[in-house]
Design a protein around this motif. Sequence first.
Motif, PDB file in Angstrom:
ATOM      1  N   ILE B 152      11.528   0.651   1.159  1.00 36.97           N
ATOM      2  CA  ILE B 152      11.759   1.523   0.001  1.00 36.97           C
ATOM      3  C   ILE B 152      11.040   0.989  -1.224  1.00 36.97           C
ATOM      4  O   ILE B 152      10.360   1.731  -1.942  1.00 36.97           O
ATOM      5  N   ILE B 153      11.149  -0.328  -1.462  1.00 30.88           N
ATOM      6  CA  ILE B 153      10.481  -0.936  -2.615  1.00 30.88           C
ATOM      7  C   ILE B 153       8.963  -0.705  -2.553  1.00 30.88           C
ATOM      8  O   ILE B 153       8.351  -0.280  -3.531  1.00 30.88           O
ATOM      9  N   ILE B 154       8.367  -0.955  -1.380  1.00 30.65           N
ATOM     10  CA  ILE B 154       6.909  -0.880  -1.282  1.00 30.65           C
ATOM     11  C   ILE B 154       6.423   0.568  -1.228  1.00 30.65           C
ATOM     12  O   ILE B 154       5.653   1.016  -2.070  1.00 30.65           O
ATOM     13  N   PHE B 155       6.905   1.329  -0.234  1.00 34.47           N
ATOM     14  CA  PHE B 155       6.282   2.630   0.024  1.00 34.47           C
ATOM     15  C   PHE B 155       6.829   3.753  -0.852  1.00 34.47           C
ATOM     16  O   PHE B 155       6.208   4.795  -0.983  1.00 34.47           O
ATOM     17  N   TYR B 156       8.018   3.533  -1.421  1.00 34.30           N
ATOM     18  CA  TYR B 156       8.545   4.539  -2.336  1.00 34.30           C
ATOM     19  C   TYR B 156       8.372   4.073  -3.775  1.00 34.30           C
ATOM     20  O   TYR B 156       7.768   4.742  -4.600  1.00 34.30           O
ATOM     21  N   GLY B 157       8.840   2.851  -4.055  1.00 38.58           N
ATOM     22  CA  GLY B 157       8.815   2.340  -5.423  1.00 38.58           C
ATOM     23  C   GLY B 157       7.410   2.073  -5.933  1.00 38.58           C
ATOM     24  O   GLY B 157       7.014   2.585  -6.973  1.00 38.58           O
ATOM     25  N   LYS B 158       6.651   1.261  -5.199  1.00 37.34           N
ATOM     26  CA  LYS B 158       5.341   0.849  -5.707  1.00 37.34           C
ATOM     27  C   LYS B 158       4.249   1.871  -5.424  1.00 37.34           C
ATOM     28  O   LYS B 158       3.481   2.246  -6.293  1.00 37.34           O
ATOM     29  N   LEU B 159       4.173   2.327  -4.147  1.00 34.92           N
ATOM     30  CA  LEU B 159       3.061   3.180  -3.768  1.00 34.92           C
ATOM     31  C   LEU B 159       3.379   4.673  -3.897  1.00 34.92           C
ATOM     32  O   LEU B 159       2.469   5.482  -4.049  1.00 34.92           O
ATOM     33  N   GLY B 160       4.675   5.002  -3.805  1.00 34.17           N
ATOM     34  CA  GLY B 160       5.060   6.409  -3.927  1.00 34.17           C
ATOM     35  C   GLY B 160       4.570   7.273  -2.782  1.00 34.17           C
ATOM     36  O   GLY B 160       4.399   8.482  -2.938  1.00 34.17           O
ATOM     37  N   TRP B 161       4.321   6.678  -1.613  1.00 31.28           N
ATOM     38  CA  TRP B 161       3.803   7.460  -0.481  1.00 31.28           C
ATOM     39  C   TRP B 161       4.879   8.326   0.154  1.00 31.28           C
ATOM     40  O   TRP B 161       4.624   9.443   0.552  1.00 31.28           O
TER      41      TRP B 161
END
Lengths: 296, 334
Positions: B152-161
């Motif tokens: 969630i942190i990486i793909f939603y929070g940071k990258l928004g993918w």
Amino acid sequence: MNTQTETQPQTLTTTQTLSKQKILWYRFKQNPLTLVGTGILLMFIVLAIFAPLLTPYDPEMVNMSERFEPPSSAHWFGTDEVGRDILTRILYGARLSLGIGITVVVIAGLIGSVIGAIAGYLGKAFGQFIMRMMDIMLAFPPLVLAMALTAALGPSLINAMLAIVIVKIPVYVRLARSEALVVREQLFVKAAETFGLSKVWIIARHIVPNVISPIIVQVTIDLGEAILLIATLGFLGLGAQPPMPEWGAMISTGWEFFLDQWWYPTFPGIAIFLATLSFNLLGDGLRDLLDPKSTR
Amino acid sequence: MWPIIRNRLIMLVFVVFGVSFITFLMSNVIPGDPARMIVGPRGDQATYQRIREQLGLNDPLYVQYVDYMKGIFTGDLGTSIRTQQPVLDDLITYFPATLELVIYAFLFAIFFGVMIGVITAVKNNTKWDYIGRFFSITGVSLPVFLSGLIFIIIFYGKLGWFPGSGRIDLFMELPPRITGLYTVDSLLVGNFEAFKNSLWHLIMPSIILGYVQLSTIVRQVRSSMLDVLNQEYIRTAKANGLSEWFLIIRYALRNALIPVITVVGVSFGMLLGGAVVTEMIFNWPGMGKYVVESIGFLDFPAIMGFTLLISVGYVIINLIVDLLYIVLDPRVRE
């Protein structure tokens, strides 16, 4: 001449057992993953045992003047929201997780082997009844059963342990029973029966000790899962209660601070991962070792 | 074949009785009092007694159990204390969400599990073998709550993918409920926007959930592939000059997959019960989230209904697996 004939068989047997051990050891060494797993596991055991010597801090002592300090030479992994050293809590957490994991799985293994040995040795209707009971337990989703039990009994570490023991027993019963079915046909058991020894004695002295080795492998495999279950229950607030330095509970509170204090949940997370990984790698290697198919 | 079906059906009856009995016992020996939960700590004695009477808590234990069992066979699983809805209705509402998540997780696990299993077997004891096995063992070593939060942190929070929670965007028009699976329903009515949106929501949680089961499948595929690769007919085919990968896919994999079916069946059952934490992390409105919330409320009718459903599902899946096995492997048919 005389001495030669006497020593020859002896040397033969010793070389045989030695070479068998050597082969096992060789195959054990051959898989780098098993070695990595063993290495990490040994590291955790050492860290857990010597935790008080390795760190000057107390795992539960609050020190508000040092809250949320980033990793530094004084606090390698930083400090948490009440100023406790995170490395210290992880080290003491290793004692908790490894200690509880081993206790829980060993108890489940022991109870399971005894029940399985009885079911296998006595066979017939009683054995069938026990196996059907175990089938029912296996049909339960383990995490849900553990969660419902801890919620019902009240969230605490002891109840979480109890729940995991109950969840883990059926696997061992199955394993021990299938072994016991083989052992009970063997000559020494038949001999003991002809001597008129009691069933309890036969089960305790002959069946249980002979079903124990596959149980030990299963214990290694289950340890990783048990540690994860404890952490998961801790994370959900159903396991260890604050201020205990339990890894899952640390992540649960640490997570709220992740964006500004990344170190808080990160290091306990790495600890859970490495500890579980080490048991899983070791268990995987052991299974390979004992699986006759993989000899090729 | 018939004895297997008969035995499984007997087993099913056993499980229904056993599971209901255990959950029933658990719900009665616990210190918590559901009537007190409803009334609240300051509720007056009269209301409290009335609710106890309503819930049947004043009846003797065996009467309560007989009532509950009667209910099970007439489709009445009791009323949830928390939602005040019939448990069966609640489960029907939340079941498709869990099923959809589990199906996608399952597809992920099978696809990558078979692929990695084949590679690790063919490249036995090389660096590819070790990398593949390490990757799959990582899946069982990462707690779901951790890998989920990291994703969630990486793909939603940071990258928004990918979206971080729920089954579909709030502003999106929901597809009509036909099967309850959003990706299927939206395709059935030709709503491609909703299909894309719900598929997008499914990706992260199903990867997280499926990753846990990966190593079981890899292990089984690898071991049975190794078995098959050493058989005479493979060597003959090789000697005849068939290309290596053609041989692996066409001849070896087909036979290697038969024993895999058993683990795959068990995996599916595990996924159904294991979706609990994934659903919590991704705020997925499925049965797992429902049961966690019920546990917090000591809502035992709901917990019992859920457990019963999962356990029965587990036995039925095992029955299907056994039958598939018979269909695919002629040797066990006798």
